[in-house]
Design a protein around this motif. Structure first.
Motif, mmCIF file in Angstrom:
data_model
loop_
_atom_site.group_PDB
_atom_site.id
_atom_site.type_symbol
_atom_site.label_atom_id
_atom_site.label_comp_id
_atom_site.label_asym_id
_atom_site.label_seq_id
_atom_site.Cartn_x
_atom_site.Cartn_y
_atom_site.Cartn_z
ATOM 1 N N GLU A 31 -0.473 54.000 -72.295
ATOM 2 C CA GLU A 31 -1.662 53.213 -72.006
ATOM 3 C C GLU A 31 -2.569 53.206 -73.233
ATOM 4 O O GLU A 31 -2.520 54.109 -74.061
ATOM 5 N N ALA A 32 -3.396 52.179 -73.346
ATOM 6 C CA ALA A 32 -4.331 52.077 -74.473
ATOM 7 C C ALA A 32 -5.698 51.705 -73.932
ATOM 8 O O ALA A 32 -5.828 51.029 -72.916
ATOM 9 N N TRP A 33 -6.732 52.168 -74.632
ATOM 10 C CA TRP A 33 -8.087 51.845 -74.204
ATOM 11 C C TRP A 33 -8.305 50.344 -74.283
ATOM 12 O O TRP A 33 -7.927 49.686 -75.222
ATOM 13 N N GLY A 34 -8.934 49.779 -73.247
ATOM 14 C CA GLY A 34 -9.317 48.376 -73.271
ATOM 15 C C GLY A 34 -8.319 47.452 -72.624
ATOM 16 O O GLY A 34 -8.698 46.444 -72.042
ATOM 17 N N LYS A 35 -7.009 47.747 -72.712
ATOM 18 C CA LYS A 35 -5.999 46.874 -72.139
ATOM 19 C C LYS A 35 -4.926 47.676 -71.430
ATOM 20 O O LYS A 35 -4.472 48.711 -71.914
ATOM 21 N N ILE A 36 -4.505 47.166 -70.266
ATOM 22 C CA ILE A 36 -3.392 47.757 -69.540
ATOM 23 C C ILE A 36 -2.103 47.221 -70.166
ATOM 24 O O ILE A 36 -2.087 46.140 -70.751
ATOM 25 N N PHE A 37 -1.022 47.954 -70.028
ATOM 26 C CA PHE A 37 0.209 47.609 -70.743
ATOM 27 C C PHE A 37 0.682 46.187 -70.464
ATOM 28 O O PHE A 37 1.224 45.523 -71.336
ATOM 29 N N TYR A 38 0.496 45.679 -69.236
ATOM 30 C CA TYR A 38 0.996 44.340 -68.943
ATOM 31 C C TYR A 38 0.097 43.232 -69.499
ATOM 32 O O TYR A 38 0.423 42.057 -69.383
ATOM 33 N N GLU A 39 -1.029 43.591 -70.099
ATOM 34 C CA GLU A 39 -1.878 42.600 -70.765
ATOM 35 C C GLU A 39 -1.565 42.482 -72.252
ATOM 36 O O GLU A 39 -2.065 41.574 -72.907
ATOM 37 N N LYS A 40 -0.757 43.398 -72.767
ATOM 38 C CA LYS A 40 -0.479 43.404 -74.194
ATOM 39 C C LYS A 40 0.797 42.611 -74.466
ATOM 40 O O LYS A 40 1.900 43.158 -74.509
ATOM 41 N N LEU A 41 0.653 41.304 -74.644
ATOM 42 C CA LEU A 41 1.798 40.460 -74.933
ATOM 43 C C LEU A 41 2.084 40.462 -76.427
ATOM 44 O O LEU A 41 1.177 40.554 -77.251
ATOM 45 N N THR A 42 3.355 40.340 -76.760
ATOM 46 C CA THR A 42 3.731 40.190 -78.154
ATOM 47 C C THR A 42 3.653 38.698 -78.492
ATOM 48 O O THR A 42 2.843 37.974 -77.927
ATOM 49 N N THR A 43 4.501 38.228 -79.384
ATOM 50 C CA THR A 43 4.547 36.797 -79.690
ATOM 51 C C THR A 43 4.776 36.021 -78.395
ATOM 52 O O THR A 43 5.664 36.357 -77.602
ATOM 53 N N HIS A 44 3.982 35.002 -78.167
ATOM 54 C CA HIS A 44 4.125 34.233 -76.932
ATOM 55 C C HIS A 44 3.776 32.772 -77.170
ATOM 56 O O HIS A 44 3.166 32.410 -78.179
ATOM 57 N N VAL A 45 4.177 31.948 -76.232
ATOM 58 C CA VAL A 45 3.972 30.503 -76.308
ATOM 59 C C VAL A 45 3.018 30.081 -75.200
ATOM 60 O O VAL A 45 3.148 30.533 -74.053
ATOM 61 N N LEU A 46 2.054 29.230 -75.546
ATOM 62 C CA LEU A 46 1.133 28.676 -74.553
ATOM 63 C C LEU A 46 1.613 27.283 -74.158
ATOM 64 O O LEU A 46 1.801 26.416 -75.012
ATOM 65 N N VAL A 47 1.831 27.085 -72.877
ATOM 66 C CA VAL A 47 2.263 25.795 -72.344
ATOM 67 C C VAL A 47 1.238 25.337 -71.317
ATOM 68 O O VAL A 47 0.792 26.127 -70.481
ATOM 69 N N ARG A 48 0.866 24.095 -71.390
ATOM 70 C CA ARG A 48 -0.088 23.517 -70.421
ATOM 71 C C ARG A 48 0.611 22.486 -69.550
ATOM 72 O O ARG A 48 1.418 21.698 -70.035
ATOM 73 N N ARG A 49 0.275 22.493 -68.296
ATOM 74 C CA ARG A 49 0.801 21.513 -67.347
ATOM 75 C C ARG A 49 -0.337 21.010 -66.470
ATOM 76 O O ARG A 49 -1.212 21.786 -66.058
ATOM 77 N N ASP A 50 -0.291 19.725 -66.157
ATOM 78 C CA ASP A 50 -1.246 19.149 -65.212
ATOM 79 C C ASP A 50 -0.613 19.203 -63.829
ATOM 80 O O ASP A 50 0.415 18.573 -63.581
ATOM 81 N N ILE A 51 -1.223 19.962 -62.939
ATOM 82 C CA ILE A 51 -0.720 20.096 -61.575
ATOM 83 C C ILE A 51 -1.794 19.616 -60.617
ATOM 84 O O ILE A 51 -2.814 20.276 -60.431
ATOM 85 N N ALA A 52 -1.582 18.451 -60.035
ATOM 86 C CA ALA A 52 -2.536 17.872 -59.087
ATOM 87 C C ALA A 52 -3.947 17.819 -59.684
ATOM 88 O O ALA A 52 -4.923 18.139 -59.003
#
Length: 266
Positions: A31-52
Motif C-alpha cells: 500500500e502507498a500513502w494517498g492511493k490504494i493499489f487499485y487506483e495506481k494504473l500503469t500505462t493506460h488508454v482513455l476511451v470515450r463513448r456517448d451512451i444515451a
C-alpha cells in the motif's frame, strides 16, 4: 523439589508467529500513502463513448500475455445503453485494470464499486473491472452461506465446478468469464452505486456488508431479467478490431491467450 530456572530452555513462542516470526516476509499487497493499489494504473488508454447522451469514460490498462478482459468496451456500452437513466447517472467512469500476480492471489475480485476514484486529476465514482486468465482455482470445503450462494451463481454462469478431497475445483472458459463479468459483476457494481447514491452518509455507514451485498445482488438480477425480457441480453461478443485500433486499444487485450495466434481469431 522445585526445579531451578534453566536459562538454556527455549521459550515455546520463539520462532513462531506468536512472537512475530515471518512478519518481515509475509506476502501482502503493498500500500502507498494517498492511493490504494487499485487506483495506481500503469500505462493506460482513455476511451470515450456517448451512451444515451452521457459522456462515459473508460480507462483501459494493457493486459499481460496470460490475461485478458472478458468483455469489450462495446459489450459494456450495449448493456449500459439499454439501462434506465438512474443507472448511467450513478457513476462517472469505468476502469479496466490488470492486477499484478500478487494482487490476483491475495485480493482476487471480478470487479469493484469505488465511490471516490482519482485518475488523471479527475475524481469520481467508478466501476473497476479486472483482467483474468483461464487458470482454474480452488475453494475450501468449508464455505459460508454467501460463498455457497456464490458457488451456485458461478455454476449458473457456466463455470465447471467439481468436488475434490480438498474442497471445490473451479474451471472457467471465455464464455463463462464473460457472463460473470458482463451480465453479473457489472450490474452488481452498478447496484452498489445506486444504493450508495440513494443513501445518506449515516444510512450508508449503518448498513452491514451483508445488507449492501444483498441489495447489489438483487439489483443486478432484476436488471438482467429486465434486459433479457427486452431481448437485449445475452448477445455475442462485439470485437471490432478496426474500432479498437482507432481508440488505441489492442484486440489481444480482449481475447483469451489461446485464441490470439489462432487463424480463426476474430
Amino acid at each position: 523439589m522445585h526445579r531451578a530456572w534453566n536459562p538454556t530452555r527455549r521459550n515455546k513462542n520463539i520462532g513462531t508467529k506468536a512472537q512475530g516470526h515471518g512478519n518481515d516476509n509475509r506476502m501482502a499487497v503493498p500500500e502507498a500513502w494517498g492511493k490504494i493499489f487499485y487506483e495506481k494504473l500503469t500505462t493506460h488508454v482513455l476511451v470515450r463513448r456517448d451512451i444515451a447522451g452521457r459522456d462515459m469514460r473508460f480507462f483501459v490498462e494493457p493486459t499481460r500475455s496470460d490475461c485478458f478482459y472478458a468483455c469489450s468496451i462495446d459489450d459494456i456500452c450495449r448493456v449500459l445503453g439499454h439501462c434506465p437513466p438512474e443507472v448511467l447517472s450513478a457513476f462517472d467512469f469505468i476502469v479496466l485494470r490488470q492486477p499484478t500476480r500478487k494482487q490476483r492471489i491475495l485480493r482476487p475480485v471480478w470487479g469493484r464499486a469505488i465511490f471516490s476514484f482519482e485518475i488523471r486529476q479527475q475524481c469520481g465514482a467508478a466501476i473497476v473491472i479486472e483482467a483474468h486468465n483461464l487458470d482454474g482455482y480452488q475453494w475450501p470445503k468449508s464455505l459460508s452461506q454467501e460463498s455457497q450462494r456464490e458457488l451456485a451463481r458461478l455454476q449458473q454462469d457456466g463455470h465447471a465446478i467439481a468436488r475434490t478431497r480438498q474442497g471445490y475445483s473451479i474451471s472457467s472458459d471465455s464464455p463463462s468469464l464473460r457472463h460473470t463479468i458482463l451480465y453479473r459483476t457489472l450490474l452488481h457494481e452498478i447496484g452498489h452505486h445506486v444504493d450508495h447514491k440513494h443513501s445518506t452518509t449515516e444510512e450508508w455507514a449503518d448498513k452491514t456488508k451483508a445488507t449492501k451485498e444483498d441489495y447489489a445482488h438483487r439489483f443486478g438480477a432484476e436488471l438482467y431479467a429486465r434486459l433479457e425480457q427486452q431481448a437485449v441480453v445475452p448477445f455475442s461478443p462485439i470485437l471490432d478490431e478496426a474500432v479498437m485500433a482507432q481508440d488505441g486499444l489492442d484486440l489481444a487485450w480482449f481475447c483469451p491467450p489461446t485464441l490470439r495466434d489462432s487463424p480463426s481469431s476474430p
